[in-house]
Design an enzyme around this catalytic site. Sequence first.
Site, PDB file in Angstrom:
ATOM      1  CB  CYS A  88      31.899  46.925  50.499  1.00  0.00           C
ATOM      2  SG  CYS A  88      32.015  45.614  49.284  1.00  0.00           S
ATOM      3  CG  HIS A 134      34.542  46.208  53.758  1.00  0.00           C
ATOM      4  ND1 HIS A 134      33.484  45.345  53.870  1.00  0.00           N
ATOM      5  CD2 HIS A 134      35.036  46.037  52.500  1.00  0.00           C
ATOM      6  CE1 HIS A 134      33.336  44.691  52.730  1.00  0.00           C
ATOM      7  NE2 HIS A 134      34.268  45.093  51.890  1.00  0.00           N
ATOM      8  CG  ASN A 138      34.171  41.623  50.637  1.00  0.00           C
ATOM      9  OD1 ASN A 138      33.160  42.071  51.180  1.00  0.00           O
ATOM     10  ND2 ASN A 138      34.925  42.335  49.823  1.00  0.00           N
TER      11      ASN A 138
HETATM   12  O1  UT7 Z   1      35.023  45.076  49.207  1.00  0.00           O
HETATM   13  C1  UT7 Z   1      36.029  45.774  48.534  1.00  0.00           C
HETATM   14  C2  UT7 Z   1      36.427  44.949  47.414  1.00  0.00           C
HETATM   15  N1  UT7 Z   1      37.588  44.192  47.381  1.00  0.00           N
HETATM   16  C3  UT7 Z   1      38.770  44.359  47.988  1.00  0.00           C
HETATM   17  O2  UT7 Z   1      38.972  45.105  48.892  1.00  0.00           O
HETATM   18  C4  UT7 Z   1      39.883  43.544  47.429  1.00  0.00           C
HETATM   19  C5  UT7 Z   1      41.143  44.338  47.278  1.00  0.00           C
HETATM   20  N2  UT7 Z   1      42.222  43.600  46.623  1.00  0.00           N
HETATM   21  C6  UT7 Z   1      42.752  42.477  47.130  1.00  0.00           C
HETATM   22  O3  UT7 Z   1      42.344  42.015  48.180  1.00  0.00           O
HETATM   23  C7  UT7 Z   1      43.901  41.835  46.407  1.00  0.00           C
HETATM   24  O4  UT7 Z   1      44.365  42.702  45.384  1.00  0.00           O
HETATM   25  C8  UT7 Z   1      43.539  40.458  45.795  1.00  0.00           C
HETATM   26  C9  UT7 Z   1      43.346  39.446  46.911  1.00  0.00           C
HETATM   27  C10 UT7 Z   1      42.269  40.563  44.971  1.00  0.00           C
HETATM   28  C11 UT7 Z   1      44.667  39.956  44.884  1.00  0.00           C
HETATM   29  O5  UT7 Z   1      45.876  39.880  45.607  1.00  0.00           O
HETATM   30  P1  UT7 Z   1      47.236  40.412  44.933  1.00  0.00           P
HETATM   31  O6  UT7 Z   1      48.297  40.159  45.909  1.00  0.00           O
HETATM   32  O7  UT7 Z   1      46.969  41.846  44.532  1.00  0.00           O
HETATM   33  O8  UT7 Z   1      47.386  39.442  43.708  1.00  0.00           O
HETATM   34  P2  UT7 Z   1      47.448  39.775  42.143  1.00  0.00           P
HETATM   35  O9  UT7 Z   1      46.116  40.217  41.650  1.00  0.00           O
HETATM   36  O10 UT7 Z   1      48.621  40.639  41.879  1.00  0.00           O
HETATM   37  O11 UT7 Z   1      47.750  38.340  41.536  1.00  0.00           O
HETATM   38  C12 UT7 Z   1      48.995  37.690  41.780  1.00  0.00           C
HETATM   39  C13 UT7 Z   1      48.997  36.357  41.078  1.00  0.00           C
HETATM   40  C14 UT7 Z   1      48.609  36.391  39.615  1.00  0.00           C
HETATM   41  O12 UT7 Z   1      49.433  35.458  38.949  1.00  0.00           O
HETATM   42  P3  UT7 Z   1      50.714  35.948  38.104  1.00  0.00           P
HETATM   43  O13 UT7 Z   1      50.167  36.888  37.065  1.00  0.00           O
HETATM   44  O14 UT7 Z   1      51.601  36.643  39.094  1.00  0.00           O
HETATM   45  O15 UT7 Z   1      51.262  34.674  37.570  1.00  0.00           O
HETATM   46  C15 UT7 Z   1      47.180  35.885  39.597  1.00  0.00           C
HETATM   47  O16 UT7 Z   1      46.856  35.231  38.391  1.00  0.00           O
HETATM   48  O17 UT7 Z   1      48.033  35.481  41.721  1.00  0.00           O
HETATM   49  C16 UT7 Z   1      47.209  34.881  40.714  1.00  0.00           C
HETATM   50  N3  UT7 Z   1      45.889  34.630  41.286  1.00  0.00           N
HETATM   51  C17 UT7 Z   1      45.562  33.491  41.921  1.00  0.00           C
HETATM   52  N4  UT7 Z   1      46.258  32.372  42.141  1.00  0.00           N
HETATM   53  C18 UT7 Z   1      45.634  31.395  42.843  1.00  0.00           C
HETATM   54  C19 UT7 Z   1      44.833  35.481  41.344  1.00  0.00           C
HETATM   55  N5  UT7 Z   1      43.805  34.893  41.986  1.00  0.00           N
HETATM   56  C20 UT7 Z   1      44.245  33.663  42.345  1.00  0.00           C
HETATM   57  C21 UT7 Z   1      43.649  32.603  43.065  1.00  0.00           C
HETATM   58  N6  UT7 Z   1      44.383  31.497  43.279  1.00  0.00           N
HETATM   59  N7  UT7 Z   1      42.391  32.659  43.548  1.00  0.00           N
END
Ligand code: UT7
Length: 321
Positions: free
Chosen positions: A115, A248, A278
């Site tokens: 990225c 980005h 993204n």
């Molecule tokens: O280009 C550079 C690459 N990428 C980035 O910059 C991404 C950087 N990271 C992020 O944007 C965020 O960390 C994410 C959007 C990927 C995730 O958001 P988060 O607030 O950090 O969520 P999390 O990973 O802590 O997940 C929270 C909950 C989990 O459930 P439990 O364990 O709390 O019950 C996940 O299983 O959300 C759940 N979850 C979803 N639920 C519905 C994860 N993905 C999904 C989904 N739909 N698509």
Amino acid sequence: MIHTRVIGTGSYLPGSPVTNDDLVARGIDTSDEWIVERTGIRSRYLAPPDVTSSDLAYEASVRALAAAGCGPQDIDLLIVATSTPDYIFPSTATLLQARLGISNGSPAFDVQAVCAGFAYALATADKFIRSGDHKRVLVVGAEVFSRILDWQDRSTCVLFGDGAGAVVLAASDTPGILATALHADGSHNGILRVPGQVNRGLVTGDPFLRMDGQAVFKFAVRVLADVAREVAERAGVALDDVDWLIPHQANIRIIQATGKRLGLSMDRVIATVGEHGNTSAASIPLALDAAVRDGRIRPGQKVILEGIGGGFAWGAALIQF
Ligand code: UT7
């Protein structure tokens, strides 16, 4: 003194937007509410199976060349940033060169910095122009990330999309790119990767994108603010005098946090992540082209572009338009 100016931008998104509800309808265990709240993403574009990065790059390049008033033969260097090349080799840049009909023997190569690829390619092109060796450079970010997503992994597959953006750069007496800065820290290579390999006719290992989202989030917010400050300092420009920030486009919360750390209100930040998702190396030139074409970025304005991605690699440029 030779300077590098941006003389044209172009972009291309394949097909129609795929909404979060469309993903739910395709059987992904997610919701529009979760995706919008955590990422700001409402839709993304997904290339049909037979469309490759070079196809998207071609469409974006044609638009950028038209905006620049250049023909393909005017281009004397072509750089494509991609992590989803058509093939292992030849490079996507040489495929694009042939497709555009550039037959003047000028060099063409790919840059792989995920990225951060567009920031890396732009900084590289700037140095080639300022060396005096090249006068008209086409820089493209093009990706089909949909091909490397595990559609069973809801924590990643909802985040990414496909697309391409391009800029034409020209040697000039007038300042354009005022400063660039590139960085990498390979010790973080494990938090965002596609660990598969092509080996003796087989893909061995895992061919899909894997990410520790929270680790990436924290890292991104810190370094995106730092590298924006760094290019401003190098250019001798106060952040208050920067008209637009184009970070980005990965997550609106990362974009907002970066703006906040820099003291830039959201009305000075270009965000297209909501519509594009993204698109990795394509995200910055897609956002740039959108803001040029809708009249937000105007001649004379100062814009910071910045990317970050797997590696980890990151970089920025401060450009006067
Ligand atoms: O280009 C550079 C690459 N990428 C980035 O910059 C991404 C950087 N990271 C992020 O944007 C965020 O960390 C994410 C959007 C990927 C995730 O958001 P988060 O607030 O950090 O969520 P999390 O990973 O802590 O997940 C929270 C909950 C989990 O459930 P439990 O364990 O709390 O019950 C996940 O299983 O959300 C759940 N979850 C979803 N639920 C519905 C994860 N993905 C999904 C989904 N739909 N698509």
